[in-house]
Write an enzyme that holds these catalytic residues in place. Structure first.
Site, PDB file in Angstrom:
ATOM      1  N   LEU A  70       0.865  -1.173   0.000  1.00 20.41           N
ATOM      2  CA  LEU A  70       0.000   0.000   0.000  1.00 20.41           C
ATOM      3  C   LEU A  70       0.901   1.222   0.000  1.00 20.41           C
ATOM      4  CD1 LEU A  70      -2.750  -0.712   2.729  1.00 20.41           C
ATOM      5  CD2 LEU A  70      -3.055  -0.725   0.249  1.00 20.41           C
ATOM      6  N   ASP A  71       0.445   2.320  -0.613  1.00 20.30           N
ATOM      7  CA  ASP A  71       1.189   3.575  -0.514  1.00 20.30           C
ATOM      8  C   ASP A  71       1.402   3.926   0.954  1.00 20.30           C
ATOM      9  OD1 ASP A  71       1.089   3.804  -3.249  1.00 20.30           O
ATOM     10  OD2 ASP A  71      -0.364   5.451  -3.283  1.00 20.30           O
ATOM     11  N   ARG A  72       2.496   4.623   1.224  1.00 13.10           N
ATOM     12  CA  ARG A  72       2.823   4.991   2.607  1.00 13.10           C
ATOM     13  C   ARG A  72       1.670   5.729   3.283  1.00 13.10           C
ATOM     14  NH1 ARG A  72       5.415   9.271   5.414  1.00 13.10           N
ATOM     15  NH2 ARG A  72       5.515  10.514   3.506  1.00 13.10           N
TER      16      ARG A  72
END
Length: 241
Positions: A70-72
């Protein structure tokens, strides 16, 4: 399973990652990842979720492996395999697009139309040390065909709650696609999202991986749901959604 040198974790680190567990069985473990935590490898010199998986290391030195990322700044469900056979099975399932994900996002106004399919090719660009995606014509060299479904769940004069389902798995796909239709996600500085919603600060990218359905290595399909984090709930309530 991973046999890299173990990462030394504090008691607080271990307690935190254990508190994020939302599903665990003999083969898999799923977490509700907080926003601001990189899945793997980021440039920021801090533990990633991948590092924190050492909290679940077995006596033989092996530990779970992440199946996807997942994106940060995106919160929500992320899956890891606890055994080598499970990792192989889920890796193949991911490649075969057998994992189904739904996200929840906050935007300034309901999309028009209120639901639909976004079919827009994306091209990755490096600007300085940052990576971006932009919509391009499908025949552009390097372009990746990308599709996302969206559906407005609730809308007021203050904002809208939208359910998003990526049909492909490109970097930043949902963020860029929503910006492309004129509805960038609240708090998404990179792609033009407003930093406020309903008169309140959007404290981060308001995107949450809500559910993940996957074929289980031991048979059948499993759906894991990640509860909304407090900051998302508060901004959603402020907008009357």
């Amino acid at each position: 399973m991973s046999t890299r040198p173990p990462v030394i974790l504090s008691e607080a680190d271990i307690a935190a990652v254990r508190s994020w567990v939302i599903h665990e069985d003999a083969s898999v473990i799923a977490f509700n990842k907080p926003s601001g935590l990189s899945s793997q490898g980021g440039r920021i010199q801090a533990h990633t979720l991948d590092d924190l998986l050492w909290a679940f290391a077995r006596s033989n030195g092996k530990r779970p492996d992440l199946i996807h990322r997942l994106d940060r700044d995106t919160s929500g469900v992320i899956l890891a395999a606890k055994t080598k056979p499970a990792a192989g099975f889920l890796g193949k399932a991911l490649q075969a697009k057998k994992l189904s994900k739904t996200y929840l996002a906050l935007v300034a106004a309901a999309p028009d139309p209120r639901e639909g399919l976004i079919d827009a090719a994306l091209l990755r660009q490096e600007i300085g040390r940052e990576s971006y995606m932009r919509v391009v014509a499908p025949y552009t060299p390097g372009a990746q065909l990308s599709q996302s479904r969206y559906r407005t769940l609730a809308a007021t004069e203050e904002g809208a709650l939208v359910e998003l389902s990526p049909l492909t798995g490109r970097m930043h796909q949902l963020r860029v696609h929503m910006a492309h239709i004129g509805r960038p996600l609240a708090g998404d500085q990179r792609y033009g999202g407003a930093l406020t919603l309903a008169g309140r600060a959007a404290p981060r990218l308001m995107l949450h991986a809500a559910t993940l359905t996957f074929p289980h290595p031991d048979g059948g399909r499993v759906t894991v749901e990640a509860p909304l984090p407090a900051d998302f709930v508060a901004l959603k309530a402020a907008a009357g959604l």
